[in-house]
Design a protein around this motif. Structure first.
Motif, short mmCIF file in Angstrom:
data_model
loop_
_atom_site.label_atom_id
_atom_site.label_comp_id
_atom_site.label_asym_id
_atom_site.label_seq_id
_atom_site.Cartn_x
_atom_site.Cartn_y
_atom_site.Cartn_z
N LEU A 10 -12.52 -10.03 -0.77
CA LEU A 10 -13.15 -9.64 0.40
C LEU A 10 -14.23 -8.35 0.46
CD1 LEU A 10 -10.63 -10.16 3.64
CD2 LEU A 10 -12.96 -11.59 2.97
N GLU A 11 -13.52 -7.30 -0.50
CA GLU A 11 -14.45 -6.35 -0.91
C GLU A 11 -15.05 -6.46 -2.01
OE1 GLU A 11 -11.12 -3.76 -2.64
OE2 GLU A 11 -10.16 -3.08 -0.75
N ARG A 12 -15.16 -7.41 -2.71
CA ARG A 12 -16.32 -7.81 -3.67
C ARG A 12 -17.25 -8.68 -3.35
NH1 ARG A 12 -11.86 -8.93 -7.12
NH2 ARG A 12 -11.99 -11.11 -6.78
N MET A 13 -17.15 -9.37 -1.93
CA MET A 13 -17.94 -10.43 -1.59
C MET A 13 -19.22 -9.83 -1.17
SD MET A 13 -17.31 -12.70 1.87
CE MET A 13 -16.04 -13.40 1.04
N ASP A 14 -20.29 -10.36 -1.50
CA ASP A 14 -21.59 -10.00 -1.12
C ASP A 14 -21.88 -10.60 0.32
OD1 ASP A 14 -22.44 -8.80 -3.39
OD2 ASP A 14 -23.18 -10.43 -4.28
N LYS A 15 -22.02 -9.75 1.34
CA LYS A 15 -22.19 -10.20 2.71
C LYS A 15 -23.58 -10.74 3.03
CE LYS A 15 -17.79 -8.92 3.79
NZ LYS A 15 -17.63 -7.80 4.51
N VAL A 16 -23.39 -12.02 3.61
CA VAL A 16 -24.65 -12.50 4.36
C VAL A 16 -25.08 -12.03 5.70
CG1 VAL A 16 -25.81 -14.59 4.82
CG2 VAL A 16 -24.29 -14.66 2.82
N ILE A 31 -14.31 -15.72 5.78
CA ILE A 31 -13.55 -14.22 6.10
C ILE A 31 -12.64 -14.30 7.24
CG2 ILE A 31 -14.28 -11.85 6.92
CD1 ILE A 31 -17.06 -12.24 5.73
N LYS A 32 -12.83 -15.02 8.30
CA LYS A 32 -11.74 -14.94 9.24
C LYS A 32 -10.39 -15.73 8.81
CE LYS A 32 -14.89 -15.09 13.26
NZ LYS A 32 -15.43 -16.02 14.19
N GLN A 33 -10.61 -16.82 7.88
CA GLN A 33 -9.34 -17.35 7.25
C GLN A 33 -8.76 -16.59 6.37
OE1 GLN A 33 -10.95 -20.99 5.50
NE2 GLN A 33 -11.25 -22.16 7.28
N ALA A 34 -9.30 -15.70 5.49
CA ALA A 34 -8.88 -14.79 4.43
C ALA A 34 -8.06 -13.62 5.28
CB ALA A 34 -9.94 -14.25 3.73
N GLU A 35 -8.67 -13.05 6.39
CA GLU A 35 -8.04 -11.95 7.25
C GLU A 35 -7.11 -12.56 7.72
OE1 GLU A 35 -11.48 -10.86 9.63
OE2 GLU A 35 -12.07 -9.47 8.11
N ARG A 36 -6.78 -13.85 8.37
CA ARG A 36 -5.55 -14.30 9.05
C ARG A 36 -4.48 -14.41 8.10
NH1 ARG A 36 -9.08 -17.80 12.10
NH2 ARG A 36 -8.65 -19.54 10.57
N PHE A 37 -4.87 -15.13 6.85
CA PHE A 37 -3.93 -15.21 5.78
C PHE A 37 -3.21 -13.65 5.37
CE2 PHE A 37 -2.51 -15.17 1.41
CZ PHE A 37 -1.43 -16.30 1.38
N ILE A 38 -4.37 -12.73 5.28
CA ILE A 38 -3.57 -11.34 4.99
C ILE A 38 -2.73 -10.95 6.06
CG2 ILE A 38 -4.60 -8.95 4.50
CD1 ILE A 38 -7.11 -10.13 3.25
N GLU A 39 -3.23 -10.99 7.38
CA GLU A 39 -2.44 -10.48 8.45
C GLU A 39 -1.14 -11.32 8.59
OE1 GLU A 39 -1.58 -8.03 11.33
OE2 GLU A 39 -3.61 -7.93 10.19
N ARG A 40 -1.13 -12.44 8.31
CA ARG A 40 0.36 -13.16 8.45
C ARG A 40 0.97 -12.97 7.49
NH1 ARG A 40 0.43 -19.92 8.64
NH2 ARG A 40 2.64 -20.24 9.05
N PHE A 41 0.82 -12.83 6.08
CA PHE A 41 1.67 -12.68 4.90
C PHE A 41 1.61 -11.30 4.17
CE2 PHE A 41 0.39 -17.23 4.91
CZ PHE A 41 1.54 -17.63 5.17
N ARG A 42 0.98 -10.10 4.72
CA ARG A 42 0.98 -9.13 4.41
C ARG A 42 2.43 -8.30 4.37
NH1 ARG A 42 -2.93 -5.22 4.70
NH2 ARG A 42 -4.06 -6.24 6.35
N ALA A 43 3.39 -8.77 4.96
CA ALA A 43 4.80 -8.21 4.92
C ALA A 43 5.69 -9.03 4.09
CB ALA A 43 5.41 -7.99 6.19
N LYS A 44 4.98 -10.08 3.39
CA LYS A 44 6.08 -11.16 2.57
C LYS A 44 5.83 -10.74 1.07
CE LYS A 44 7.09 -14.89 5.30
NZ LYS A 44 7.18 -16.29 5.51
#
Length: 642
Positions: free
Chosen positions: A292-298, A265-278
């Motif tokens: 992330l929205e579809r993910m069944d949270k543990v 999740i952290k890796q995905a969130e960093r990717f989203i934050e970094r490339f959101r504007a590109k």
């Protein structure tokens, strides 16, 4: 047999269950476990039909019958004897008996073939229902759970709530429903009775669901453990010990999965934050957002097994000898409790005093405390500071105090922060410490009273049934606390898990003597088993088998007449004692009604007075019952000589 599908149950806006499912098969032996407040008792009431689920369904087979032992039965009263109440389990058979009696009465004037055939048919049905053995079965179960033979004819209403609950348990066991549901059945049983019920449930023909804080009881009579946690039901294919081991493994797997998922999740969130504007990465960003929205949270693992760290402070250590009893005797009239017995408690002893109810364990605790008059000598050692915990101390709590306020008034000289830390160990956290004593449950009051005992800076603790009303988590906390306690203590308990966790010596009362086993509870059980085997082997020696026993010499006619005179005198004394018992039981019932009035606890002085009266009546009842037993035994022995 019973299928629970997608069960949801809400209290106000709080969910106890959400889409929970459970399947109960014939002959299942299920232990229902979980923290207090998670809804174990509620589930039993939903299955019994007392509560209706918010959603979901419960399907039951047509031939399914349910027997439910719960705390509501404490209020049940009856003029009938406890044997008659237990026999109500055989309603159909008793109805047949009544019908047979009616036909026999009719046959006094009518000898027609029709009546004779009807009687034969009824008697066949009565015999098929094992009608001739129901009384023996009821007596066996009642005596198995602790009643003496003479108790069976006493009216149910003359017994205290705990003993009435035993009668209800006996009745349920005799009814043999398809599903037997037991909510904390060991609360009102002593150790021999608990072991009897364990053995009974092992061979019970129907299904069983048990809610209990007694871990040994669960280990010995269940085959499946169902945990109530996070609004759902999770089954483990084994007893309580298996559940603990299996749960630990599952939690390790879950925690690893949680940590791995959190990293993803952290890796995905960093990717989203970094490339959101590109713009060139917009498709990849949207893909990760949707993932992330579809993910069944543990869920992160929440450890229910709290490790606690108590810091006990003694103003002074006791001397080597804490209490010494020399040639001590204790009797109530003709009723002998202890006789010329000697015992010694030394610094560092962790003693468990065990045995059946009525043997004098609580009396011995008071003797050790120095509050019970005796014959013989009690010596208290140098620098001994005592603290005594007993169930009546729950009523001694000031109901108008907040928990923290009650602790501050205990005189331990601890700071508010130190007391908060202690209360935290007993599961009172954050704003819980500001709850009024009067709103607490029995278990919560026990935890407060125990916390007060442990902060008293005493170097010698006397603990009378400290695990009563505590759930498993609280029992484990108390075990940890006593394991860290560097002083001396003696405890009366029927909880084998607790005894096993804290005791290094075992005491028991036998033939009016204090007996001591120098070792752990496990070692004591093994030793006791060996002793029983030896006694069994020695019961019928070979020489005795070959030689017939000498004939009993008959008493002369004169001696028989004298014995009969003594028996008649003893029978008069017995009737007098019975009348006293009946009177004292009425007083006890009246005082129990007064103590049940919640408004009494707002008048501390009156409450203390009533509480003292109640305990005096209970003690007098014990004395009279023992006197009755001794008289009955003497009469029986004399009648054997006639």
């Amino acid at each position: 047999m019973i299928s629970i599908n997608n069960l949801s149950y809400f209290i106000g806006g709080r969910a106890l269950y959400e889409n929970a499912s459970l399947h109960i098969k014939p002959k299942d032996k299920i232990g229902l476990v979980g923290l207090n407040g998670t809804g174990k008792s509620t589930l039993l009431k939903i299955i019994s039909g007392d509560y209706q689920p918010s959603s979901g369904e419960i399907q039951k087979s047509k031939d399914c019958t349910i027997g439910f032992l719960n705390q509501d039965l404490l209020s049940y009263q009856s003029e009938d004897s406890i044997l008659e109440v237990a026999l109500e389990a055989f309603k159909e058979t008793l109805a047949l008996q009544a019908e047979i009696d009616g036909v026999l009465k009719q046959m006094e004037t009518d000898y027609s073939e029709e009546i004779i055939n009807k009687l034969a048919h009824l008697q066949d049905r009565f015999e098929a229902n094992e009608g001739y053995t129901i009384k023996a079965k009821a007596e066996e179960v009642l005596e198995g759970i602790g009643f003496s033979t003479k108790d069976l004819s006493r009216p149910l209403k003359t017994f205290s709530g705990g003993w009435r609950m035993r009668v209800m348990l006996a009745k349920l066991l005799l009814e043999k429903p398809s599903l037997l549901m037991l909510d904390e059945p060991t609360n009102h049983l002593d150790l021999p009775s608990i072991q009897w019920v364990e053995n009974y449930l092992k061979t019970y023909e129907g299904a069983v669901i048990v809610v209990s804080h007694d871990q040994d009881f669960l280990d010995n009579c269940i085959e499946t453990t169902v945990e109530v946690s996070q609004h759902t039901l999770t089954a483990y294919a084994g007893n309580y010990s298996f559940y603990k081991s299996e749960k630990k493994e599952r939690q390790e797997i879950q925690q690893n999965a949680y940590e791995n998922q959190q990293q993803m999740i952290k890796q995905a969130e960093r990717f989203i934050e970094r490339f959101r504007a590109k713009a060139s990465k917009s498709n990849q960003v949207q893909s990760r957002v949707k993932a992330l929205e579809r993910m069944d949270k543990v869920h992160e693992v929440i450890d229910d097994n709290l490790a606690v760290n108590f810091k006990f402070k003694f103003s002074q250590q006791s001397g080597r000898d804490v209490v010494v009893l020399e040639e001590v005797s204790k009797a109530y009239g003709d009723i002998q409790i202890l006789k010329n017995t000697t015992a010694r408690i030394e610094r560092g002893d962790k003693i468990a005093l065990i045995g059946a109810n009525g043997k004098g364990k609580s009396t011995l605790l008071r003797i050790i405390d120095g509050t019970e008059p005796i014959q013989g000598e009690r010596k208290e050692g140098f620098n001994v500071i005592k603290s005594f915990f007993a169930q009546h101390q729950l009523e001694a709590l000031n109901v108008n105090n907040e928990i923290l306020q009650e602790m501050l008034q205990a005189g331990s000289k601890k700071t508010e922060m130190e007391l908060r830390n202690v209360l935290g160990c007993f599961l009172f956290t954050n704003d819980d410490v500001f709850k009024k004593i009067k709103v607490l449950s029995g278990g919560e009051k026990s935890r407060v009273a125990l916390a007060k005992t442990l902060i008293s800076e005493a170097n010698f603790l006397l603990l009378d049934e400290p695990t009563n009303h505590l759930d498993m988590q609280s029992v484990n906390i108390l075990i940890q606390a006593l394991q860290q306690y560097e002083g001396t203590f003696i405890t009366v308990s029927h909880d084998r898990h607790f005894i096993r966790g804290v005791a290094n010596k075992i005491w028991y009362i036998e033939n009016h003597q204090i007996k001591e086993y120098l070792g752990t509870y496990e070692e004591y059980v093994q030793w006791k088993s060996t002793q029983v085997e030896k006694q069994t082997v020695q019961t019928v020696p070979a020489a005795q088998k070959e030689k017939p026993a000498p004939k009993k010499k008959s008493a002369s006619t004169f001696e028989q007449n004298e014995i009969k005179k003594i028996v008649r005198q003893l029978e008069k004394e017995l009737e007098h004692v019975e009348a006293q018992i009946a009177e004292i039981e009425i007083q006890k019932a009246s005082l129990e009604d007064v103590l049940a009035d919640q408004s009494l606890y707002e008048r501390p002085e009156e409450m203390e007075k009533v509480n003292k009266e109640y305990h005096a009546v209970v003690e007098k009842e014990t004395i009279l019952n023992t006197e009755w037993e001794n008289l009955a035994e003497k009469i029986e022995q004399l009648q054997d000589q006639v």
